[in-house]
Design a protein around this motif. Structure first.
Motif, PDB file in Angstrom:
ATOM      1  N   ASP A 124      55.303  42.647  31.101  1.00  0.00           N
ATOM      2  CA  ASP A 124      55.357  42.352  32.023  1.00  0.00           C
ATOM      3  C   ASP A 124      55.048  42.391  33.341  1.00  0.00           C
ATOM      4  O   ASP A 124      55.040  42.192  34.991  1.00  0.00           O
ATOM      5  N   ALA A 125      54.207  43.726  33.824  1.00  0.00           N
ATOM      6  CA  ALA A 125      53.533  44.611  34.490  1.00  0.00           C
ATOM      7  C   ALA A 125      52.389  44.469  35.043  1.00  0.00           C
ATOM      8  O   ALA A 125      51.717  43.509  34.085  1.00  0.00           O
ATOM      9  N   LYS A 126      52.378  44.797  36.131  1.00  0.00           N
ATOM     10  CA  LYS A 126      50.938  44.379  37.107  1.00  0.00           C
ATOM     11  C   LYS A 126      51.114  46.302  37.530  1.00  0.00           C
ATOM     12  O   LYS A 126      51.988  46.496  37.653  1.00  0.00           O
TER      13      LYS A 126
ATOM     14  N   HIS B  28      43.568  51.408  44.493  1.00  0.00           N
ATOM     15  CA  HIS B  28      43.344  51.071  45.678  1.00  0.00           C
ATOM     16  C   HIS B  28      42.004  50.384  45.583  1.00  0.00           C
ATOM     17  O   HIS B  28      41.164  50.076  43.831  1.00  0.00           O
ATOM     18  N   PRO B  29      41.358  49.438  46.066  1.00  0.00           N
ATOM     19  CA  PRO B  29      40.146  48.618  46.553  1.00  0.00           C
ATOM     20  C   PRO B  29      39.138  48.532  46.052  1.00  0.00           C
ATOM     21  O   PRO B  29      38.209  48.164  44.932  1.00  0.00           O
ATOM     22  N   ARG B  30      38.605  50.151  46.179  1.00  0.00           N
ATOM     23  CA  ARG B  30      38.006  51.069  45.066  1.00  0.00           C
ATOM     24  C   ARG B  30      37.436  51.187  43.886  1.00  0.00           C
ATOM     25  O   ARG B  30      36.847  51.573  43.367  1.00  0.00           O
ATOM     26  N   GLY B  31      38.722  51.531  43.128  1.00  0.00           N
ATOM     27  CA  GLY B  31      38.639  52.174  41.973  1.00  0.00           C
ATOM     28  C   GLY B  31      39.409  50.304  41.284  1.00  0.00           C
ATOM     29  O   GLY B  31      39.398  50.704  39.619  1.00  0.00           O
ATOM     30  N   ALA B  32      40.165  49.574  41.527  1.00  0.00           N
ATOM     31  CA  ALA B  32      40.130  48.774  40.387  1.00  0.00           C
ATOM     32  C   ALA B  32      39.699  47.563  39.800  1.00  0.00           C
ATOM     33  O   ALA B  32      39.794  47.987  38.198  1.00  0.00           O
ATOM     34  N   ARG B  33      38.254  48.454  39.879  1.00  0.00           N
ATOM     35  CA  ARG B  33      37.230  47.357  38.964  1.00  0.00           C
ATOM     36  C   ARG B  33      37.194  48.556  37.403  1.00  0.00           C
ATOM     37  O   ARG B  33      37.121  48.490  36.276  1.00  0.00           O
ATOM     38  N   HIS B  34      37.538  49.585  37.563  1.00  0.00           N
ATOM     39  CA  HIS B  34      37.210  50.568  37.112  1.00  0.00           C
ATOM     40  C   HIS B  34      38.724  50.753  35.650  1.00  0.00           C
ATOM     41  O   HIS B  34      38.154  51.117  34.741  1.00  0.00           O
ATOM     42  N   MET B  35      39.475  49.783  36.739  1.00  0.00           N
ATOM     43  CA  MET B  35      40.336  49.837  35.511  1.00  0.00           C
ATOM     44  C   MET B  35      40.244  48.649  34.813  1.00  0.00           C
ATOM     45  O   MET B  35      41.135  48.639  33.558  1.00  0.00           O
ATOM     46  N   ILE B  36      39.356  47.876  35.067  1.00  0.00           N
ATOM     47  CA  ILE B  36      39.234  46.940  34.047  1.00  0.00           C
ATOM     48  C   ILE B  36      38.399  47.357  33.372  1.00  0.00           C
ATOM     49  O   ILE B  36      38.624  46.456  32.733  1.00  0.00           O
ATOM     50  N   GLU B  37      37.328  47.534  34.206  1.00  0.00           N
ATOM     51  CA  GLU B  37      36.059  48.057  33.375  1.00  0.00           C
ATOM     52  C   GLU B  37      35.713  49.560  33.229  1.00  0.00           C
ATOM     53  O   GLU B  37      35.272  50.033  34.306  1.00  0.00           O
ATOM     54  N   PRO B  38      35.957  50.491  32.616  1.00  0.00           N
ATOM     55  CA  PRO B  38      36.007  51.740  32.825  1.00  0.00           C
ATOM     56  C   PRO B  38      34.949  52.713  32.275  1.00  0.00           C
ATOM     57  O   PRO B  38      35.255  53.976  32.513  1.00  0.00           O
TER      58      PRO B  38
ATOM     59  N   ALA C 180      41.583  41.699  34.240  1.00  0.00           N
ATOM     60  CA  ALA C 180      41.626  41.936  35.660  1.00  0.00           C
ATOM     61  C   ALA C 180      42.962  40.717  35.970  1.00  0.00           C
ATOM     62  O   ALA C 180      43.037  40.956  37.379  1.00  0.00           O
ATOM     63  N   GLY C 181      43.422  40.013  34.800  1.00  0.00           N
ATOM     64  CA  GLY C 181      44.137  38.928  35.549  1.00  0.00           C
ATOM     65  C   GLY C 181      45.559  39.711  36.370  1.00  0.00           C
ATOM     66  O   GLY C 181      46.996  39.153  36.708  1.00  0.00           O
ATOM     67  N   ARG C 182      45.485  40.750  35.386  1.00  0.00           N
ATOM     68  CA  ARG C 182      46.985  41.901  35.490  1.00  0.00           C
ATOM     69  C   ARG C 182      46.681  42.856  36.789  1.00  0.00           C
ATOM     70  O   ARG C 182      47.546  44.157  36.357  1.00  0.00           O
ATOM     71  N   VAL C 183      45.362  42.862  37.010  1.00  0.00           N
ATOM     72  CA  VAL C 183      45.188  43.802  37.988  1.00  0.00           C
ATOM     73  C   VAL C 183      45.543  43.150  39.303  1.00  0.00           C
ATOM     74  O   VAL C 183      44.888  42.204  39.876  1.00  0.00           O
ATOM     75  N   VAL C 184      45.978  44.211  40.170  1.00  0.00           N
ATOM     76  CA  VAL C 184      46.800  43.971  42.399  1.00  0.00           C
ATOM     77  C   VAL C 184      45.489  44.649  42.709  1.00  0.00           C
ATOM     78  O   VAL C 184      45.905  45.746  42.667  1.00  0.00           O
ATOM     79  N   GLU C 185      45.008  44.416  43.809  1.00  0.00           N
ATOM     80  CA  GLU C 185      43.869  45.840  44.530  1.00  0.00           C
ATOM     81  C   GLU C 185      45.556  45.605  45.478  1.00  0.00           C
ATOM     82  O   GLU C 185      45.504  45.026  46.337  1.00  0.00           O
ATOM     83  N   SER C 186      45.686  47.529  45.909  1.00  0.00           N
ATOM     84  CA  SER C 186      46.208  47.322  47.193  1.00  0.00           C
ATOM     85  C   SER C 186      45.466  47.572  48.801  1.00  0.00           C
ATOM     86  O   SER C 186      44.114  46.962  48.173  1.00  0.00           O
ATOM     87  N   HIS C 187      46.235  47.194  49.902  1.00  0.00           N
ATOM     88  CA  HIS C 187      45.762  47.619  50.580  1.00  0.00           C
ATOM     89  C   HIS C 187      46.546  48.468  51.918  1.00  0.00           C
ATOM     90  O   HIS C 187      47.520  48.961  51.370  1.00  0.00           O
ATOM     91  N   ASP C 188      45.889  49.175  53.334  1.00  0.00           N
ATOM     92  CA  ASP C 188      46.573  49.836  54.018  1.00  0.00           C
ATOM     93  C   ASP C 188      47.571  49.368  54.398  1.00  0.00           C
ATOM     94  O   ASP C 188      47.504  48.439  54.873  1.00  0.00           O
ATOM     95  N   GLY C 189      48.775  50.017  54.680  1.00  0.00           N
ATOM     96  CA  GLY C 189      50.195  49.452  54.474  1.00  0.00           C
ATOM     97  C   GLY C 189      51.032  48.371  53.537  1.00  0.00           C
ATOM     98  O   GLY C 189      51.702  47.692  54.180  1.00  0.00           O
ATOM     99  N   MET C 190      50.264  48.361  52.664  1.00  0.00           N
ATOM    100  CA  MET C 190      50.831  46.749  51.618  1.00  0.00           C
ATOM    101  C   MET C 190      52.097  47.054  51.384  1.00  0.00           C
ATOM    102  O   MET C 190      52.266  49.401  50.961  1.00  0.00           O
TER     103      MET C 190
END
Length: 313
Positions: free
Chosen positions: A86-88, A92-102, A130-140
């Motif tokens: 159940d985890a997400k 970081h938005p610059r790194g999220a894609r590398h978690m989906i395709e490493p 990809a559906g389990r990955v959330v991108e952060s933003h500054d101040g989130m």
């Protein structure tokens, strides 16, 4: 190894490289959990044991947050996510894609360490859907059972780096932005801390700005990946910022050298900076032993400084 938690924060030794070298954290609040960093795929049994030791079901872990996607911090994220239904995963938005395709991440590590060493050290790096990955933003703000965790953008070590502020502990989970502090070097004066400039995105001015921004929160403690919780943050902040300036001065002095000569000169210069700092701190670790403990950092930090010098040129 899992420590006795304060503020519901469990420190887990991931077992990477040597004991007390690489940590991740399990934050527990009102029966819910969040991991911050994961270590490598080889770390998975230790992380799941920590969930059990904390009295949690795997389904009670809501978040896996990676400070950045370097493999000693995030290489085990995909395997961990498979075990936490159940985890997400928050990246970081610059790194999220590398978690989906490493693949690009792995190729970058292979360029630094070699393919055989990457396989040995990190194991299989599993993609995260990809559906389990959330991108952060500054101040989130992420709410963990009512406990706010605030993410701030902290480039300087890597452009895909964020740090996590926890008001409850008045602490930052720093990844690599606030440097490294190995427990072998602690003295009566406190811990020693050094910046990490590993390839390929060391940017000294951005790093100093990130550290100064974190100091603006007046933290009482830092939860370092390398290694563990340290206090006395104002002193460590001054030490960190001064050493970034020392590193820049060293790099600028050696900039004119050909690359083949510059790299060993950078390593020698860093060794001199580190040992001088340790001597002033009153460290009793013999010089040769200290340099052996720091051998990987000397090599990688020199590489990263060299890349920064070439990019700046």
């Amino acid at each position: 190894m899992v420590d006795t938690p304060a503020f519901g924060i469990h420190t887990i030794d991931t077992g990477f490289h040597r004991p007390a070298f690489d940590a991740c954290y399990l934050v527990v609040e009102n029966g819910r959990g969040a991991f911050i960093d994961t270590g490598t795929t080889h770390s998975l049994p230790r992380l799941l044991a920590a969930v059990e030791a904390a009295g949690l079901q795997r389904s009670a872990v809501d978040w896996v947050i990676v400070t950045h996607v370097h493999l000693d911090h995030a290489g085990g994220a995909g395997a961990l996510m498979q075990a936490l239904p159940d985890a997400k995963l928050l990246a970081h938005p610059r790194g999220a894609r590398h978690m989906i395709e490493p693949l690009a991440l792995l190729n970058g590590a292979r360029a630094v360490y070699g393919a055989q060493e990457v396989t040995r050290a990190y194991g299989e790096v599993v993609p995260v859907p990809a559906g389990r990955v959330v991108e952060s933003h500054d101040g989130m703000v992420v709410e963990l059972a009512g406990r706010p965790l605030v993410l701030i953008d902290t480039p300087g070590h890597a452009r895909h780096h964020h740090c996590i502020w926890d008001e409850r502990s008045r602490g930052f989970f720093t990844g690599d932005t606030f440097g490294l502090s190995y427990r072998e070097f602690d003295t009566a004066q406190g811990p020693w801390l050094l910046p990490t400039t590993t390839p390929v995105q060391f940017e000294p001015e951005a790093l100093k700005h990130s550290v100064q921004r974190m100091l603006g929160y007046h933290p009482e403690r830092l939860y370092l990946t390398h290694y563990g919780c340290v206090e006395g943050v104002p002193r460590l902040g001054e030490m960190m910022l001064a050493q970034v300036d020392e590193i820049v001065a060293l790099g600028e002095r050696l900039r004119p050298l050909p690359a083949a000569e510059r790299h060993p000169a950078l390593m020698a210069g860093l060794a001199a900076l580190y040992t001088a700092r340790l001597q002033r701190l009153g460290s009793t670790v013999p010089r040769d032993d200290a340099l052996a403990l720091l051998a990987m950092d000397l090599e990688l930090n020199a590489q990263g400084i060299g890349i920064w010098l070439d990019r700046a040129r």
